[in-house]
Motif scaffolding. Structure first.
Motif, PDB file in Angstrom:
ATOM      1  N   ALA A 361       0.573  -1.339   0.159  1.00  0.00           N
ATOM      2  CA  ALA A 361      -0.199  -0.157  -0.437  1.00  0.00           C
ATOM      3  C   ALA A 361       0.925   1.578  -0.337  1.00  0.00           C
ATOM      4  CB  ALA A 361      -0.946  -0.023   0.972  1.00  0.00           C
ATOM      5  N   ASP A 362       2.015   1.512   0.518  1.00  0.00           N
ATOM      6  CA  ASP A 362       2.866   2.704   0.598  1.00  0.00           C
ATOM      7  C   ASP A 362       3.324   2.754  -0.765  1.00  0.00           C
ATOM      8  OD1 ASP A 362       2.611   2.779   3.623  1.00  0.00           O
ATOM      9  OD2 ASP A 362       4.642   1.598   4.735  1.00  0.00           O
ATOM     10  N   GLN A 363       3.860   1.572  -1.686  1.00  0.00           N
ATOM     11  CA  GLN A 363       4.778   1.622  -2.772  1.00  0.00           C
ATOM     12  C   GLN A 363       3.075   2.358  -3.395  1.00  0.00           C
ATOM     13  OE1 GLN A 363       6.187  -2.050  -4.153  1.00  0.00           O
ATOM     14  NE2 GLN A 363       7.057  -2.020  -2.523  1.00  0.00           N
ATOM     15  N   LEU A 364       2.585   1.814  -3.121  1.00  0.00           N
ATOM     16  CA  LEU A 364       1.048   2.358  -4.358  1.00  0.00           C
ATOM     17  C   LEU A 364       0.620   3.941  -4.189  1.00  0.00           C
ATOM     18  CD1 LEU A 364      -0.411   1.491  -6.351  1.00  0.00           C
ATOM     19  CD2 LEU A 364      -2.700   0.975  -4.686  1.00  0.00           C
ATOM     20  N   SER A 365       0.945   3.786  -2.848  1.00  0.00           N
ATOM     21  CA  SER A 365       0.887   5.394  -2.191  1.00  0.00           C
ATOM     22  C   SER A 365       1.826   6.466  -2.887  1.00  0.00           C
ATOM     23  CB  SER A 365       0.683   5.533  -0.855  1.00  0.00           C
ATOM     24  OG  SER A 365      -0.031   5.095   0.111  1.00  0.00           O
ATOM     25  N   GLU A 366       3.017   5.913  -3.070  1.00  0.00           N
ATOM     26  CA  GLU A 366       4.289   6.319  -3.868  1.00  0.00           C
ATOM     27  C   GLU A 366       3.606   6.460  -5.229  1.00  0.00           C
ATOM     28  OE1 GLU A 366       7.134   9.146  -3.732  1.00  0.00           O
ATOM     29  OE2 GLU A 366       6.328   8.597  -1.904  1.00  0.00           O
ATOM     30  N   ALA A 367       3.402   5.383  -5.820  1.00  0.00           N
ATOM     31  CA  ALA A 367       3.105   5.692  -6.526  1.00  0.00           C
ATOM     32  C   ALA A 367       2.469   6.342  -7.804  1.00  0.00           C
ATOM     33  CB  ALA A 367       3.300   3.622  -7.697  1.00  0.00           C
ATOM     34  N   ARG A 368       1.005   6.780  -7.057  1.00  0.00           N
ATOM     35  CA  ARG A 368      -0.011   8.017  -6.957  1.00  0.00           C
ATOM     36  C   ARG A 368       0.748   9.098  -6.939  1.00  0.00           C
ATOM     37  NH1 ARG A 368      -4.598   3.638  -3.684  1.00  0.00           N
ATOM     38  NH2 ARG A 368      -5.432   2.792  -5.219  1.00  0.00           N
ATOM     39  N   ARG A 369       1.368   9.274  -5.754  1.00  0.00           N
ATOM     40  CA  ARG A 369       2.043  11.163  -5.612  1.00  0.00           C
ATOM     41  C   ARG A 369       3.066  10.685  -6.713  1.00  0.00           C
ATOM     42  NH1 ARG A 369       1.849   8.954   0.127  1.00  0.00           N
ATOM     43  NH2 ARG A 369       4.129   8.323  -0.801  1.00  0.00           N
ATOM     44  N   GLU A 370       3.087  10.276  -7.559  1.00  0.00           N
ATOM     45  CA  GLU A 370       4.031  10.914  -8.733  1.00  0.00           C
ATOM     46  C   GLU A 370       3.648  10.440 -10.113  1.00  0.00           C
ATOM     47  OE1 GLU A 370       7.452   7.683  -8.736  1.00  0.00           O
ATOM     48  OE2 GLU A 370       8.045   7.797  -7.022  1.00  0.00           O
ATOM     49  N   GLY A 371       2.065   9.837  -9.896  1.00  0.00           N
ATOM     50  CA  GLY A 371       1.678   9.859 -11.341  1.00  0.00           C
ATOM     51  C   GLY A 371       0.847  11.235 -10.539  1.00  0.00           C
ATOM     52  N   ALA A 372       0.440  11.421  -9.662  1.00  0.00           N
ATOM     53  CA  ALA A 372      -0.035  13.111  -9.816  1.00  0.00           C
ATOM     54  C   ALA A 372       0.331  14.208 -10.107  1.00  0.00           C
ATOM     55  CB  ALA A 372      -0.971  12.452  -8.221  1.00  0.00           C
ATOM     56  N   ARG A 406      -8.116  -1.639   2.497  1.00  0.00           N
ATOM     57  CA  ARG A 406      -9.141  -1.897   1.610  1.00  0.00           C
ATOM     58  C   ARG A 406      -8.702  -2.651   0.502  1.00  0.00           C
ATOM     59  NH1 ARG A 406      -9.742   2.577   4.885  1.00  0.00           N
ATOM     60  NH2 ARG A 406     -12.027   3.757   5.180  1.00  0.00           N
ATOM     61  N   GLN A 407      -9.490  -2.925  -0.650  1.00  0.00           N
ATOM     62  CA  GLN A 407      -9.267  -3.898  -1.572  1.00  0.00           C
ATOM     63  C   GLN A 407      -7.995  -2.449  -2.127  1.00  0.00           C
ATOM     64  OE1 GLN A 407     -12.493  -4.759  -4.190  1.00  0.00           O
ATOM     65  NE2 GLN A 407     -11.336  -6.546  -4.923  1.00  0.00           N
ATOM     66  N   GLN A 408      -8.027  -1.261  -2.697  1.00  0.00           N
ATOM     67  CA  GLN A 408      -7.754  -0.629  -3.578  1.00  0.00           C
ATOM     68  C   GLN A 408      -6.793   0.014  -2.702  1.00  0.00           C
ATOM     69  OE1 GLN A 408      -8.631  -0.786  -6.954  1.00  0.00           O
ATOM     70  NE2 GLN A 408     -10.726  -2.007  -6.570  1.00  0.00           N
ATOM     71  N   GLY A 409      -6.382  -0.287  -1.908  1.00  0.00           N
ATOM     72  CA  GLY A 409      -5.491   0.818  -1.075  1.00  0.00           C
ATOM     73  C   GLY A 409      -6.010   1.665   0.670  1.00  0.00           C
ATOM     74  N   LEU A 410      -4.925   2.813   0.603  1.00  0.00           N
ATOM     75  CA  LEU A 410      -4.950   3.233   1.847  1.00  0.00           C
ATOM     76  C   LEU A 410      -5.110   4.616   1.445  1.00  0.00           C
ATOM     77  CD1 LEU A 410      -2.506   1.476   4.626  1.00  0.00           C
ATOM     78  CD2 LEU A 410      -5.593   1.327   4.317  1.00  0.00           C
ATOM     79  N   ASP A 411      -5.525   5.166   0.415  1.00  0.00           N
ATOM     80  CA  ASP A 411      -5.527   6.070  -0.781  1.00  0.00           C
ATOM     81  C   ASP A 411      -6.560   6.716  -1.034  1.00  0.00           C
ATOM     82  OD1 ASP A 411      -2.892   6.645   0.160  1.00  0.00           O
ATOM     83  OD2 ASP A 411      -2.668   6.033  -1.721  1.00  0.00           O
ATOM     84  N   LYS A 412      -7.289   7.927  -0.351  1.00  0.00           N
ATOM     85  CA  LYS A 412      -8.481   8.369  -0.397  1.00  0.00           C
ATOM     86  C   LYS A 412      -7.879   9.538  -2.079  1.00  0.00           C
ATOM     87  CE  LYS A 412     -10.912  11.801   1.560  1.00  0.00           C
ATOM     88  NZ  LYS A 412     -11.709  12.188   2.915  1.00  0.00           N
ATOM     89  N   VAL A 413      -8.413   9.411  -3.642  1.00  0.00           N
ATOM     90  CA  VAL A 413      -7.705  10.466  -4.195  1.00  0.00           C
ATOM     91  C   VAL A 413      -9.220  11.034  -5.290  1.00  0.00           C
ATOM     92  CG1 VAL A 413      -7.027  10.103  -7.035  1.00  0.00           C
ATOM     93  CG2 VAL A 413      -6.440   8.658  -5.484  1.00  0.00           C
TER      94      VAL A 413
END
Length: 559
Positions: A361-372, A406-413
């Protein structure tokens, strides 16, 4: 890419075959001409739910066929190979809808489930509907768009698999803990039930044999009486037994056969019967001699069958299933006996899975921040080009209030926008007007589509609410998007139509008793006439035609 679309007896379309090409194609026509039914047909062929209401009146069925070239669709090609549905470098999809509301789907002429069709379709075609801006207001859709843009699918699948394992482990752990709370009471009950069943000698348990033996002993008197009577009739009565009478008949017919040879076969058959009756009588005598009354055995059988039937009713199983029941109860008792060790194992597994989940989930959050950061920069640039010069787009990523996996990670986008300088960005639904939301939606769809591998993209009137010079920019963006994929666009805007490599015109035919729609590919002069119609309405002047020609020439000069 999509090469051909064939429709038969679907709504206003009686029969239509449409060839499609690379680049950008537009579909135009009068309102109500039937442009939407083409998109409906595509959706049905790609796995949308169907019912008999789609079938053209007085027709038995509707059928849609699609033909794809897979040269630019490696993911679809791999999927077909993995599912043993591949056929060289092409893919044929067929969907048939019957009057009873049922439908059938075929891939390369082999029947498939609707789920399989949907799985393949998402690797071939992406459809952006005219109401996409409404879907865009939901946080789940915003998160999905960000993950698609950032190419997080692989990481997201790992996270979802880990999350599912964690859920399953926790479910087993909770069930075991609940069972363990009344463990002692359950253990005593299981031991008692197992002891009850063990009195049945389960290693040699055969309910059918017991009931057959009981029936024989219970009816022994009747068996002996009738058996001896029939033994006398068959053999033992010296004067009137069947065996004696048959012997008489055989001797008589044998003498006659000297004068009537045809009777030899009759005599032979009777001789065989004579032998069989003797053998049957001997077998019956041996059986009768073996019978012996055994009141004690009968009493034991009565008692045993009674116990079996009582246990069968108690446990709500048929008598033959009692040995299986004993095995299940033994296993449950063993599990309870070793439940402490199992609880420790499951607890440790749950902690390990939770640790792995949080790491992913932490890796996904980091990838989301970079993508954002990349996404908001690109969309801000595009919405400025689309007539919002002071527009500012932002992607906010924040943790949920609780840390429940959660199934989609711990981030609210959440997508935010500021349409005017000096105002802080706010959620789309609270800031953007209808026209602004359409432009923002289009900017997001085009931006998030740039890096996708989907070979065919369809835009259904996503340019509604846009006009003038902005519409021309929209057309340019769609044309550029078609450089490395096929783009099909349904539009009412001449500025967009002028940018297309190919122009398809949808017309309604009212000459027959039943309305039907047709599609034709326009040549250059027909394109000018259609763009002029879109510009000028009913009365088309020379100036309108000249403007249309200029727009078309400008569009062709676009890179």
């Amino acid at each position: 890419m999509l090469l051909n679309l064939t429709i038969n007896d679907l709504a206003v379309v009686q029969s239509l075959e449409l060839a499609l090409e690379k680049g950008m194609s537009v579909l135009t026509g009068e309102t109500g001409a039937g442009k939407s039914i083409l998109l409906t047909a595509l959706g049905l062929a790609l796995g949308d739910r169907a019912d008999s209401g789609y079938i053209r009146p007085h027709s038995k069925r509707a059928e849609i066929n699609l033909e794809f070239d897979l040269s630019d669709a490696p993911l679809a090609k791999t999927w077909l190979e993995n599912n043993e549905l591949d056929h060289e470098n092409q893919c044929l999809i067929r969907r048939v809808i019957s009057q009873d509301g049922r439908s059938k789907a075929f891939i390369n002429d082999r029947p498939v489930t609707l789920q399989s069709l949907q799985d393949l379709s998402e690797k071939l075609v992406e459809i952006h509907g005219q109401h996409a801006h409404l879907t865009l207001l939901h946080n789940d859709e915003q998160r999905r768009l960000l993950d698609d843009f950032a190419q997080n699918q692989g990481l997201l699948e790992q996270l979802q698999a880990c999350h599912q394992k964690w859920l399953n482990t926790n479910k087993s752990l909770k069930a075991l803990l609940k069972a363990n709370s009344d463990k002692a009471e359950r253990e005593e009950l299981l031991k008692f039930q197992i002891e009850e069943l063990q009195q049945l000698d389960l290693d040699h348990f055969n309910y059918t044999e017991l009931t057959e033996e009981h029936s024989q002993l219970a009816h022994l008197g009747e068996i002996l009486t009738v058996g001896h009577q029939q033994l006398d009739v068959l053999y033992e009565n010296d004067e009137m037994s069947i065996h004696h009478l048959l012997g008489y008949s055989i001797n008589a017919l044998t003498d006659l056969s000297r004068f009537a040879p045809a009777l030899e076969s009759v005599s032979t058959l009777l001789t065989e019967a004579h032998i069989q009756i003797e053998e049957a009588s001997q077998q019956l005598r041996r059986y009768m001699d073996s019978l012996e009354a055994d009141p004690k055995r009968l009493s034991w059988l009565d008692n045993q069958i009674g116990i079996i039937q009582n246990l069968s009713r108690k446990h709500q199983v048929i008598p033959e299933q009692l040995p299986e029941l004993a095995i299940r109860l033994d296993e449950e008792l063993a599990n309870l006996t070793h439940s402490s060790e199992r609880i420790e194992e499951l607890s440790a597994a749950s902690v390990a899975l939770l640790t792995e989940y949080r790491k992913l989930a932490d890796q996904l959050s980091e990838a989301r921040r970079e993508g954002a950061l990349k996404l908001q920069t690109q969309i801000t640039t595009m919405i400025k080009e689309l007539g919002m010069p002071q527009g500012d787009f932002m992607v906010r990523i924040s943790p949920f209030e609780d840390e429940t996996p959660r199934q989609q990670g711990l981030d609210k986008v959440e997508f935010l926008v500021s349409a005017n300088p000096g105002l802080p960005p706010k959620p789309l639904a609270k800031v953007a007007s209808g026209g602004e939301l359409s432009r923002i939606s289009l900017a997001i769809q085009v931006t998030t589509s740039n890096d996708k591998s989907t070979p065919t993209m369809i835009f259904d009137e996503v340019d509604s609410g846009i006009g003038g010079g902005i519409a021309e920019i929209v057309g340019q963006k769609l044309r550029r998007l078609s450089h490395n994929r096929q783009v099909i666009c349904v539009t009412h805007l001449p500025q967009v139509a002028a940018q297309a490599h190919h122009h398809l015109f949808v017309a309604k035919n009212n000459q027959s008793e039943m309305t039907s729609s047709t599609v034709s590919q326009l040549d250059e002069q027909q394109q000018i006439d259609e763009i002029a119609r879109m510009l000028g309405g009913v009365n088309i002047t020379e100036n309108t035609l000249a403007h249309a020609k200029e727009m078309l020439m400008t569009g062709k000069n676009e890179p």
